[in-house]
Scaffold this active site. Structure first.
Site: not given
Length: 311
Positions: A8, A188, A196, A273
């Site tokens: 990735g 986090k 987000n 995500e």
């Protein structure tokens, strides 16, 4: 020679891979983004820093082109693509019995998913505060500084832990071995589970979101659920510390000018995500009997927006 694959190779994968290669390690970038891989193989990676721009030659391969075995595979795909990537590398025999599989991806539960493919003793977890950007295929933007914190997923320290930490530090990535990396991962993940989805749903930068006078009333219920779920799983998170960490991101000189990565994914027509952030909190909550209605609503709203982005 210590052989490393970066599975990735978006912005962060590019940063880690380039810095490790510059430290003298045998590094292969592995990705399925055709334009990116072809550009790197043809012209090298274009690297822009605060002070210079240069081309750097580095190996780049599709998963099906991988023929080597590796001592360390660093997984930095999008969360939803990570298991498929590991399975492809496993089929290609890139993973041997003592290969370390390390993830620095955002979100929760990666160690549990990876354990369905490789033994838990081979899985390492890391959290990073580095940033990076991609200006286009083969065009890497490196600014600022950061840190990495890592630990074997089962809590044991072995020689590979020390070796990986040394590799990161030789690559000038400011790494340390953690006594409890799950604290940092959940911290986090909390920040990402708040900023987000909220900035994405509201179509605002982090600083724009903070200008509303009642932001605390918006973020605190989400954080309370995460703290409760973590506690039920045996992890103590400090509520006020998490609130302060999120509010520290608001100023323009911090992260305020930025749209979170989820916003960028959604508005580029990609899946987000969300299932590995708020969605994973919902799953954990159901297992331990903790209601998570705020996290569940954020998850459903992002999925609604994904449907709109796909149409």
């Amino acid at each position: 020679m210590y052989k490393i694959a970066i599975a990735g190779t978006g912005a962060m994968g590019g940063r880690v891979g380039i810095q490790m290669a510059q430290a003298g390690y045998d590094v292969t970038l592995v990705d399925e983004w055709a334009e990116h891989i072809e550009c790197i193989n043809k012209e090298g990676m274009s690297v822009q820093t605060e002070t210079s721009t240069y081309q750097y030659d580095i190996k780049a391969r599709y998963p099906e082109q991988v023929t080597d075995t590796y001592d360390l595979i660093i997984v930095l795909t999008k969360a939803m693509d990570s298991e498929t990537m590991i399975k492809k590398l496993n089929i290609a025999h890139a993973i041997k019995e003592d290969t370390a599989i390390l993830t620095m991806m955002n979100g929760l539960g990666h160690d549990e998913r990876f354990a369905n493919i490789v033994p838990k003793s081979q899985i390492f977890l890391a959290v990073t505060m580095w940033t990076a950007g991609l200006k286009g295929p083969g065009q890497l933007l490196l600014e600022g500084t950061g840190t990495i914190e890592l630990q074997r997923s089962d809590g044991h320290e072995d020689q590979r832990t020390i070796e990986i930490n040394n590799v990161f530090n030789e690559a000038k990535l400011n790494s340390k071995i953690s006594d409890d990396v799950f604290q940092s991962i959940w911290s986090k993940a909390t920040l990402n589970s708040v900023l987000n989805p909220l900035c994405t749903i509201l179509d605002k930068t982090i600083n724009q979101f903070s200008q509303y006078p009642n932001t605390r009333q918006m973020i605190e219920p989400v954080i309370e659920e995460i703290v409760a779920v973590a506690k039920a799983r045996g992890l103590e998170l400090d509520f006020e510390t998490l609130v302060n960490k999120i509010e520290a991101a608001y100023p323009i000189e911090a992260q305020g000018l930025h749209y979170p990565s989820m916003h960028q994914d959604l508005y580029k027509g990609r899946l987000t995500e969300i299932d590995y952030l708020n969605g994973q909190i919902v799953k954990y909550g159901k297992k331990v009997g903790i209601p998570t209605p705020n996290n569940e609503m954020l998850m459903h709203m992002i999925h609604q927006l994904e449907l709109k982005a796909e149409s």
